[in-house]
Structures are given as structure tokens and as C-alpha cells.
Write an enzyme that holds these catalytic residues in place. Structure first.
Site, PDB file in Angstrom:
ATOM      1  N   GLY A 156     -45.657 -12.560 -13.236  1.00  0.00           N
ATOM      2  CA  GLY A 156     -46.978 -12.555 -12.592  1.00  0.00           C
ATOM      3  C   GLY A 156     -47.513 -11.135 -12.596  1.00  0.00           C
ATOM      4  NE  ARG A 157     -51.407 -11.434  -8.562  1.00  0.00           N
ATOM      5  CZ  ARG A 157     -52.019 -12.421  -7.932  1.00  0.00           C
ATOM      6  NH1 ARG A 157     -53.316 -12.527  -8.025  1.00  0.00           N
ATOM      7  NH2 ARG A 157     -51.364 -13.285  -7.191  1.00  0.00           N
ATOM      8  CB  ILE A 158     -45.283  -7.720  -9.033  1.00  0.00           C
ATOM      9  CG1 ILE A 158     -46.244  -7.734  -7.840  1.00  0.00           C
ATOM     10  CG2 ILE A 158     -44.223  -6.636  -8.843  1.00  0.00           C
ATOM     11  CD1 ILE A 158     -45.620  -8.182  -6.530  1.00  0.00           C
ATOM     12  CB  ILE A 238     -38.497  -6.226  -5.833  1.00  0.00           C
ATOM     13  CG1 ILE A 238     -39.108  -6.582  -7.195  1.00  0.00           C
ATOM     14  CG2 ILE A 238     -37.748  -4.916  -5.876  1.00  0.00           C
ATOM     15  CD1 ILE A 238     -40.265  -5.685  -7.605  1.00  0.00           C
ATOM     16  CB  ALA A 239     -38.392 -11.977  -6.296  1.00  0.00           C
ATOM     17  NE  ARG A 240     -40.820 -13.939   0.103  1.00  0.00           N
ATOM     18  CZ  ARG A 240     -41.617 -12.869   0.016  1.00  0.00           C
ATOM     19  NH1 ARG A 240     -41.170 -11.730  -0.457  1.00  0.00           N
ATOM     20  NH2 ARG A 240     -42.858 -12.927   0.450  1.00  0.00           N
ATOM     21  CD  GLU A 269     -35.738 -10.486   3.667  1.00  0.00           C
ATOM     22  OE1 GLU A 269     -35.165 -10.193   2.596  1.00  0.00           O
ATOM     23  OE2 GLU A 269     -36.929 -10.188   3.907  1.00  0.00           O
ATOM     24  CG  HIS A 287     -38.741  -7.633   2.459  1.00  0.00           C
ATOM     25  ND1 HIS A 287     -38.567  -8.987   2.580  1.00  0.00           N
ATOM     26  CD2 HIS A 287     -39.841  -7.494   1.680  1.00  0.00           C
ATOM     27  CE1 HIS A 287     -39.515  -9.632   1.916  1.00  0.00           C
ATOM     28  NE2 HIS A 287     -40.307  -8.727   1.350  1.00  0.00           N
TER      29      HIS A 287
HETATM   30  C1  8YV Z   1     -44.197  -8.037   2.732  1.00  0.00           C
HETATM   31  C2  8YV Z   1     -43.677  -9.164   0.507  1.00  0.00           C
HETATM   32  O1  8YV Z   1     -44.078  -6.782   3.259  1.00  0.00           O
HETATM   33  O2  8YV Z   1     -45.961  -9.382   0.027  1.00  0.00           O
HETATM   34  C3  8YV Z   1     -44.844  -9.906  -0.011  1.00  0.00           C
HETATM   35  O3  8YV Z   1     -44.666 -11.043  -0.468  1.00  0.00           O
HETATM   36  O4  8YV Z   1     -42.592  -9.548   0.311  1.00  0.00           O
HETATM   37  C4  8YV Z   1     -43.860  -7.900   1.274  1.00  0.00           C
HETATM   38  O5  8YV Z   1     -44.860  -7.143   0.676  1.00  0.00           O
HETATM   39  C5  8YV Z   1     -43.345  -8.982   3.549  1.00  0.00           C
HETATM   40  O6  8YV Z   1     -43.326 -10.263   3.048  1.00  0.00           O
HETATM   41  C6  8YV Z   1     -43.848  -9.019   4.983  1.00  0.00           C
HETATM   42  O7  8YV Z   1     -44.967  -9.831   5.123  1.00  0.00           O
END
Ligand code: 8YV
Length: 330
Positions: A156-158, A238-240, A269, A287
Site C-alpha cells: 500500500g502507500r507505506i 511495522i504493520a500489526r 500489545e 508501536h
Molecule cells: C498509531 C498505527 O499510532 O496508524 C496506525 O495504523 O499503527 C499508528 O500510527 C496507532 O495505531 C495508535 O492509534
């Protein structure tokens, strides 16, 4: 007209809360811990809108208990904390904060890749502990990053912003795997080539995870996938949390199945799998990939803009669903 009642679920920038207060009746909370069972529902009862983070779960039970609720504005691009079909059916608008965090988050992904592959955190711990007594040819020698092959899962964008950094800044060959292939023009801009997941895992020198979470991608990287990767490879998430099987990863890192990992997100988390805390070759951050002052402010402002626009009847700027009509609350 009575102003809409808004609940801000976590501490945010005071100037954003003050701006919201010019348009709505603001109820704010700043919790230094996860929500206890049923606690969030109590705060949302009687509210017309909410500003949430990824830590607030919005599901069918909560929606049924909060009949006034019309909109939940997430201060995050990811919204796997929303049960979107339930929100749509209940007539509740969801919004997120795309775009404003893309480049900042991509920077952080790269920082984690460099830190893990080049053993920066290990080096810092070594130095602070007073172990540095002499120069050694192999002292904390890590893996090369520039000129190697980066595999990105989730384009995606990131993912695309990471690919551009890798290809243009670090002379890397970029391969990616995604639900769908990018348009040829986008592939060319990222200098990225589409491959199957297995080929990516087998051939990449470093693997970066940037895909949105859903139950369909739970444990996309587990023991079997880690076994496919090069023993010299770095894995960055850096996703989830939940996309990686953290227990299997800790085991693979300890056994030298892969060389290193950089993790900003964790299953369950803010709890972190205890085995990850004791392996040396992993860089762990809480995070914070989007956490620059400017970007976090832009995220908060966009979440607030969504609420303000919604209650002014202009429609939200960055909706994630098209809710069905909801009967007016008593
Ligand atoms: C947030 C993130 O800081 O934007 C997202 O999806 O994971 C982070 O940028 C986090 O989810 C808190 O809302």
C-alpha cells in the site's frame, strides 16, 4: 442546536482537544493502561462521536450498548480495531488517518531495518555495559543493507514509500507481494517487481511487513515461513501484531534460523512475548513508527477534522465505510 457530545479516548494534543471543544461538547479521558472489560462502553454511552486509537475495540456489542453513537474517528491509518461490517449495519461512520503518516512510518521501517541488520541496539547495550575493550574485525558484524534484495509484503502507500527509499536511496532490488499487483506505472516508480510470497521469503535478504491486519493474515509469518528465509535475513514488522507468530519468531532468532528482527508491533500489545525480551538479535520498539511530533499532530488534526465535518453535515474526509441509516437516538 445542542452540540454533539464527543469522547476522546486517550490523551491527545491539548490544542486539538481545544479545537474540538469549539465545535462539540468534549469529554476526555487519559488512560495510562488498557481498558478493563466494559469500561469503554460506559464512557461511550450517551456520546454522539468518539476519537479513538488502535487500542479501542469498536464491536457489535459496544455499538448495541451505545445507540447515540454516530461516528468513531480513529487516530490511525489501520482500523482493525473496528468491526467495520457491524459499524456499517449499526449506521456508525468510521474514519481513519491515511496519507499524513506515510513517509514518517516508512522512515521508521527503514530505521528498524538498519538498526536490526547492523546490530545497533546490540552495540549500544554492549557499549553501555562497559564490554568495549578493543577494536575487533568481527565485532558486531552484521548484514549488508545497501545493494541487497528487499522483500516487502503489503504494498500500500507505506510499502511503496519504503520501496522508493530502498531502490532510490539504498540501491536495493525490491520485490513485493500484495493482494493485487500495482499498476505498471506505480511499479516503475517504486522500481519494484511482483513475486509470489514463497519466492519473496526464499530470496529476499531482508523482509519488511507492511500489510493491514485482518484474521485472514493472522500469522502470515510463522515457523514454516521463517524456515524459508535466508539465515542471514532480517525481518521487520511495522504493520500489526498478530501478523507474525511472535513465539515462533523468538525461537527462530534464538536458533539462528534468521539473523535479526526489528519489531514495532506485537501480538497482544502492550504485552510483549517474554521470549522476545530475552533474545539479543531483535530490536523492539513500542508501536512508535508514526511518532514524530509533526505527524502525530497531523493525525490528531485529521481525526478531529473528520468529527467536525461529520457533525457539520459535510461528510467525513477519510471514511472507511458507508454506514446504513441509523434511526435517531431517543
Ligand atoms: C498509531 C498505527 O499510532 O496508524 C496506525 O495504523 O499503527 C499508528 O500510527 C496507532 O495505531 C495508535 O492509534
Amino acid at each position: 442546536m445542542t452540540p454533539a457530545r464527543i469522547f476522546i479516548a486517550r490523551a491527545i494534543f491539548p490544542e486539538v482537544a481545544q479545537r474540538l471543544a469549539q465545535h462539540c461538547e468534549v469529554h476526555q479521558h487519559s488512560l495510562g493502561r488498557p481498558w478493563a472489560e466494559g469500561e469503554l462502553v460506559q464512557h461511550l454511552q450517551g456520546m454522539d462521536g468518539a476519537l479513538t486509537t488502535g487500542a479501542e475495540r469498536i464491536d457489535a456489542a459496544l455499538l448495541a450498548a451505545c445507540p447515540r453513537l454516530r461516528i468513531v474517528a480513529n487516530m490511525a491509518v489501520g482500523y482493525n480495531n473496528f468491526d467495520v461490517p457491524a459499524m456499517t449495519a449499526a449506521g456508525v461512520q468510521g474514519t481513519n488517518t491515511p496519507d499524513v503518516l506515510t513517509e514518517t512510518t516508512a522512515d521508521f521501517g527503514f530505521a528498524l531495518l538498519l538498526a536490526a541488520a547492523r546490530r545497533m541496539a546490540e552495540g549500544e547495550r554492549y557499549l553501555r555495559a562497559g564490554h568495549w575493550k578493543e577494536w575487533r574485525y568481527d565485532l558486531l558484524a552484521g548484514a549488508e543493507v545497501h545493494g541487497t534484495r528487499l522483500g516487502i509484503i503489503g504494498m500500500g502507500r507505506i510499502g511503496q514509500a519504503i520501496a522508493r527509499r530502498a531502490a532510490h536511496g539504498f540501491g536495493m532490488e525490491v520485490v513485493y507481494h500484495n493482494r493485487s499487483r500495482l499498476e505498471p506505472a506505480l511499479e516503475a516508480a517504486c522500481r519494484a517487481r511482483y513475486v509470489g510470497k514463497e519466492e519473496l521469503l526464499r530470496t529476499a535478504d531482508h523482509v519488511m511487513l507492511v500489510l493491514p491486519y485482518s484474521s485472514a493474515v493472522h500469522h502470515t509469518i510463522g515457523a514454516a515461513e521463517l524456515a524459508l528465509m535466508k539465515t542471514t535475513a532480517t525481518l521487520v514488522n511495522i504493520a500489526r501484531g498478530g501478523i507474525v507468530d511472535d513465539a515462533a519468531l523468538a525461537q527462530a532468532l534464538r536458533a539462528g534460523r534468521i539473523a535479526a528482527a526489528g519489531l514495532d508491533v506485537f501480538e497482544g500489545e502492550p504485552a510483549v512475548h517474554p521470549d522476545l525480551l530475552t533474545v539479543p538479535n531483535v530490536v523492539l520498539t513500542p508501536h512508535i513508527a508514526s511518532a514524530t511530533v509533526r505527524t502525530r499532530l497531523a493525525m490528531a488534526q485529521l481525526a478531529a477534522d473528520n468529527l467536525i465535518a461529520f457533525f457539520e453535515g459535510r461528510g467525513p474526509l477519510t471514511p472507511v465505510n458507508t454506514p446504513l441509516p441509523r434511526p435517531p437516538a431517543e
